[in-house]
Design an enzyme around this catalytic site. Sequence first.
Site, PDB file in Angstrom:
ATOM      1  N   SER A  38       0.840  -1.239   0.026  1.00 15.27           N
ATOM      2  CA  SER A  38      -0.109  -0.091  -0.110  1.00 15.27           C
ATOM      3  C   SER A  38       0.949   1.322   0.065  1.00 15.27           C
ATOM      4  CB  SER A  38      -1.058   0.005   1.461  1.00 15.27           C
ATOM      5  OG  SER A  38      -2.109   0.889   0.901  1.00 15.27           O
ATOM      6  N   HIS A  61      -7.315  -5.815  -0.289  1.00 11.59           N
ATOM      7  CA  HIS A  61      -6.021  -5.037  -0.106  1.00 11.59           C
ATOM      8  C   HIS A  61      -5.387  -5.580   1.277  1.00 11.59           C
ATOM      9  CE1 HIS A  61      -4.151  -1.581  -0.454  1.00 11.59           C
ATOM     10  NE2 HIS A  61      -4.170  -1.085   0.774  1.00 11.59           N
TER      11      HIS A  61
HETATM   12  C1  GTR Z   1      -5.313   4.666   1.498  1.00 10.87           C
HETATM   13  C2  GTR Z   1      -4.972   5.278   0.437  1.00 10.87           C
HETATM   14  C3  GTR Z   1      -4.076   4.437  -0.172  1.00 10.87           C
HETATM   15  C4  GTR Z   1      -3.197   3.351   0.481  1.00 10.87           C
HETATM   16  C5  GTR Z   1      -3.933   3.157   1.604  1.00 10.87           C
HETATM   17  C6  GTR Z   1      -2.918   2.219   2.544  1.00 10.87           C
HETATM   18  O1  GTR Z   1      -6.053   5.438   2.209  1.00 10.87           O
HETATM   19  O2  GTR Z   1      -5.974   6.135  -0.405  1.00 10.87           O
HETATM   20  O3  GTR Z   1      -3.283   5.169  -1.446  1.00 10.87           O
HETATM   21  O4  GTR Z   1      -1.763   4.043   0.399  1.00 10.87           O
HETATM   22  O5  GTR Z   1      -4.261   4.130   2.224  1.00 10.87           O
HETATM   23  O6  GTR Z   1      -1.779   2.659   2.610  1.00 10.87           O
HETATM   24  O7  GTR Z   1      -3.255   1.541   3.451  1.00 10.87           O
END
Ligand code: GTR
Length: 396
Positions: free
Chosen positions: A235, A376
């Site tokens: 992420s 995710h």
């Molecule tokens: C979210 C963001 C992403 C990603 C994520 C994370 O809120 O929109 O770009 O980086 O966080 O790091 O878990």
Amino acid sequence: MDEAQVPPFVLPELLKAADGKAVTSKDDWRWKRRPELLALFEQEMYGQAPARPPLAFAVLEEATPALEGKALRKQVRVFFSGRKEGPAMDVLMYVPATASGPVPFFWGLNFNGNHTVSADAAIALPRPAPASSGKPRLKPLKPAERGSEASRWQIEAVLAHGYGTATAWYEDIDPDYDDGFQNGVHALFPEIEARRGGTTWGSLAAWAWGLRVGMDYLVREPWCDAARVGLHGHSRLGKAAVWAGAQDERFSLVISNNSGCGGAALSKRFFGENVGGINTNFPHWFCSNYHQWKGREPDMPFDQHQLLALVAPRGLLVGSAEEDLWADPEGEFLAARAASPAFVLLGEKGLEAHWKRENSAISQGNPAHWQRPGKHDVTDQDWERWMSFARSRWGK
Ligand code: GTR
């Protein structure tokens, strides 16, 4: 998020230099195109980081048997000031107890403290962030539990494959909130802050810089086979890993997991998170020049395939998750595929596969792309794929 809304787009050229000349040889890439792309991403997106400090570290814990005899653990504080004082990150390392010499290492930042990557009760707890003159956090950090992110680290599995693993908490490098760059490593460079401008580093560049300082340590660590260090990140930490890996050729392979916008995903597909949204929600992540591309993706003279190409000819594995539409799995795949010609130019096999919405197989070659079902996250399946990719690069 609707695939039918994806605009037609043309990607900026990869193998054509700014002077319009074709990039046709390894030397053209190495001495001309690679430096010009690095400068582009530094100036337009992540910002310029200062030189790294001379290595200064303190051993917090010498080699100690751990994980029911399966491992040796060590904890080291690596300072960012070049002296044994000031901001520092605590690096936690494990190697297989059976290791008879240096082993290949995985190195990556964690989100919530070293103590979350394993239930091992001897892992030092994070130190509270030093008081800063910047904006206080709106929400205090929640205390995280020991081992709460163990599934994302798979330490026993990594050790069983004969590898070592090293991690540090990303907020040891730079706390992740918009404080006007008063804390973390930014505060170490008041002369840079005094003339902060469009290309001054943001937090992602700071985390990437910290990953490189970590590598400065790992090349000196007797446990570590420094020619075989795999950098990984999930992420936002995948964005930082890709930027660090693009810049620093000491990393033998780079694994981007669900890094999405500002990481592995193409911006010009305008699917999921976009340049406007990410800069509004996280104004401290990128350099301020990047903010000028809010809503102007079609005009951007660069896109993320060019960043991924900077990893060539080293190993690059881009990981996506089917349900992680916010990070745009298809955009991550297409960026890896569009980066492929640079890998091929440098003698690698490249990525020839076609996009499949449901695609749990790893594409062969380098760069590689892997998409698993689910959300995710980082899972045991991801780690198995990462390690088989590493094995294909590193050998037995
Ligand atoms: C979210 C963001 C992403 C990603 C994520 C994370 O809120 O929109 O770009 O980086 O966080 O790091 O878990």
